[in-house]
Design an enzyme around this catalytic site. Structure first.
Site, short mmCIF file in Angstrom:
data_model
loop_
_atom_site.label_atom_id
_atom_site.label_comp_id
_atom_site.label_asym_id
_atom_site.label_seq_id
_atom_site.Cartn_x
_atom_site.Cartn_y
_atom_site.Cartn_z
N ARG A 15 0.88 -1.18 0.00
CA ARG A 15 0.00 0.00 0.00
C ARG A 15 0.91 1.22 0.00
O ARG A 15 1.68 1.41 0.96
CB ARG A 15 -0.92 -0.01 1.22
CG ARG A 15 -1.63 1.31 1.44
CD ARG A 15 -2.78 1.20 2.42
NE ARG A 15 -3.89 0.48 1.83
CZ ARG A 15 -5.13 0.49 2.31
NH1 ARG A 15 -5.42 1.19 3.38
NH2 ARG A 15 -6.08 -0.20 1.72
N HIS A 25 -7.02 0.81 -6.69
CA HIS A 25 -7.22 -0.08 -5.53
C HIS A 25 -7.81 -1.38 -6.08
O HIS A 25 -8.99 -1.68 -5.87
CB HIS A 25 -8.15 0.60 -4.52
CG HIS A 25 -8.14 -0.03 -3.15
ND1 HIS A 25 -7.36 -1.12 -2.82
CD2 HIS A 25 -8.84 0.29 -2.02
CE1 HIS A 25 -7.58 -1.45 -1.55
NE2 HIS A 25 -8.47 -0.61 -1.05
N GLN A 57 -9.62 -4.12 -3.91
CA GLN A 57 -10.95 -3.65 -3.53
C GLN A 57 -11.94 -3.90 -4.68
O GLN A 57 -13.07 -4.35 -4.45
CB GLN A 57 -10.89 -2.14 -3.22
CG GLN A 57 -12.22 -1.52 -2.84
CD GLN A 57 -12.73 -2.01 -1.49
OE1 GLN A 57 -12.01 -1.97 -0.52
NE2 GLN A 57 -13.96 -2.47 -1.44
N ASP A 72 -17.24 6.96 -1.97
CA ASP A 72 -16.01 6.83 -1.16
C ASP A 72 -15.77 8.21 -0.54
O ASP A 72 -16.43 9.19 -0.89
CB ASP A 72 -14.84 6.39 -2.06
CG ASP A 72 -13.54 6.16 -1.30
OD1 ASP A 72 -13.58 5.98 -0.05
OD2 ASP A 72 -12.46 6.16 -1.93
N CYS A 132 -16.32 1.32 -0.06
CA CYS A 132 -15.14 0.50 0.26
C CYS A 132 -14.85 0.50 1.76
O CYS A 132 -14.22 -0.42 2.27
CB CYS A 132 -13.94 1.00 -0.52
SG CYS A 132 -13.56 2.74 -0.21
N ARG A 158 -13.51 -8.84 0.84
CA ARG A 158 -12.07 -8.55 0.70
C ARG A 158 -11.24 -9.79 1.06
O ARG A 158 -10.19 -10.03 0.47
CB ARG A 158 -11.67 -7.37 1.61
CG ARG A 158 -12.25 -6.01 1.22
CD ARG A 158 -11.75 -5.54 -0.14
NE ARG A 158 -10.30 -5.59 -0.23
CZ ARG A 158 -9.47 -4.66 0.22
NH1 ARG A 158 -9.94 -3.57 0.80
NH2 ARG A 158 -8.16 -4.78 0.08
N1 CP Z 1 -11.30 -0.58 1.97
C1 CP Z 1 -10.03 -0.59 2.45
O1 CP Z 1 -9.04 -0.75 1.72
O2 CP Z 1 -9.98 -0.44 3.80
P1 CP Z 1 -8.64 -0.24 4.66
O3 CP Z 1 -8.06 1.10 4.28
O4 CP Z 1 -9.08 -0.29 6.10
O5 CP Z 1 -7.68 -1.34 4.31
N1 NVA Z 2 -9.89 6.55 -1.43
C1 NVA Z 2 -9.55 6.09 -0.10
C2 NVA Z 2 -9.79 4.62 -0.01
C3 NVA Z 2 -9.47 3.99 1.31
C4 NVA Z 2 -9.70 2.51 1.31
C5 NVA Z 2 -8.12 6.45 0.21
O1 NVA Z 2 -7.27 6.35 -0.68
O2 NVA Z 2 -7.84 6.85 1.33
#
Ligand code: CP
Ligand code: NVA
Length: 294
Positions: free
Chosen positions: A100, A127, A130, A213, A253, A281
């Site tokens: 990430r 993502h 997701q 989101d 998400c 997930r």
């Molecule tokens: N939806 C998602 O990726 O959640 P987290 O940021 O908690 O991993």
């Molecule tokens: N768009 C959000 C998604 C988190 C799962 C972010 O990048 O923070």
């Protein structure tokens, strides 16, 4: 599939296989296997995570693999050590590296310098893990091919992967974003006419799925108040949700900023599927790990 950096470069067949395999895992929640016994999986996080962190670690364990969780404070990727050197070193210990990151280019560089598959656990652009869970959740409600998904809000990482995935499986996506916050044009173009972008919330009318989101993603916290003004007319409340089909489902998400991009009444609505989506997930991560390492 060598790496899993985004939905953009994934072929339709591979995406279909992932969604089908994820659905099988959901029907067999107690599934455990030694399919990946002996595999070592790195899980690197440059930003916070709940769902991705836990589902990836549990998926690895359920398949018999050994997860190694790493944070940016300890690794210092790009600061303590060059990205390509971290890639070469992790490659000597691990069979797969999932990351990430803030900057998608870091994933691309890792993939260039590591033989082990690299998986995107969220970047500024996509993502994709997701999106597999999202498509699985949509498929539990209706055929993705022929469906209409209305994504309301920021044209961000989650929006990009969702719209590309739905379009790839034959559905249509209406992205409803305020001017200046639309998804990247070159990714919209990949939808071959299946993705439309509009500032008009009327585009929610008759949709099978309403998705939103957060307005300010991780790393954009400093823009939160400015964004709250720009997105003021784009909150998914019961009125907006009611414009969709009477049987439409709501997806997010998560984490949700309740009262900002979505109201409590919609998150907790009988037709909200956000917690099934979160559960998926786990199932979709098993499918992704098996596709890359199985
Ligand atoms: N939806 C998602 O990726 O959640 P987290 O940021 O908690 O991993
Ligand atoms: N768009 C959000 C998604 C988190 C799962 C972010 O990048 O923070």
């Amino acid at each position: 599939m060598n790496d899993f950096l985004g939905i953009a470069n994934l072929d339709r067949g591979a995406l279909e296989r992932l969604v089908e395999s994820a659905s099988r895992f959901r029907h067999d929640r107690s599934f455990r296997s030694g399919a990946l016994a002996g595999s070592r999986i790195g899980l690197f996080f440059e930003k916070p995570s709940t769902r991705t962190r836990v589902s990836s670690e549990v998926a690895a364990v359920d398949l018999g693999a050994h997860p190694v969780v790493l944070g940016q404070t300890e690794v210092g990727i790009g600061s303590r050590e060059a990205v390509r050197d971290v890639a070469r070193v992790l490659d000597r210990y691990l069979d797969l590296v999932a990351m990430r990151v803030f900057d998608h280019r870091m994933l691309v560089e890792m993939a260039e310098h590591a033989d082990a598959p690299v998986v995107n656990l969220l970047s500024d652009i996509e993502h994709p893990c997701q999106a597999v869970a999202d498509l699985q959740t949509i498929a539990e409600h209706c055929e993705v091919a022929g469906s209409v998904v209305a994504y309301v809000g920021d044209g961000n990482n989650v929006c990009h992967s969702l719209m590309l995935g739905v379009a790839k499986l034959g559905g249509r996506v209406r992205v409803v974003s305020p001017p200046g916050f639309e998804p990247l044009e070159e990714l919209v173009a990949r939808g071959e006419g299946r993705i439309t972008v509009t500032p008009d919330t009327e585009a929610v009318d008759g949709a099978d799925v309403v998705y939103t989101d957060v307005w300010a993603s991780m790393g954009q916290e400093g823009e939160a108040s400015e964004r709250a003004l720009a997105f003021a007319g784009y909150r998914v409340d019961e009125g907006l949700f009611a414009r969709a089909r009477p049987d439409a489902i709501f997806l997010h998400c998560l984490p949700a900023h309740r009262g900002e991009e979505v109201t409590d009444a919609v998150v907790d609505h009988p037709r909200s599927r956000v917690f099934d989506q979160a559960e998926n997930r786990l199932h979709s991560m098993k499918a992704i790990l098996l596709e890359l390492l199985g």
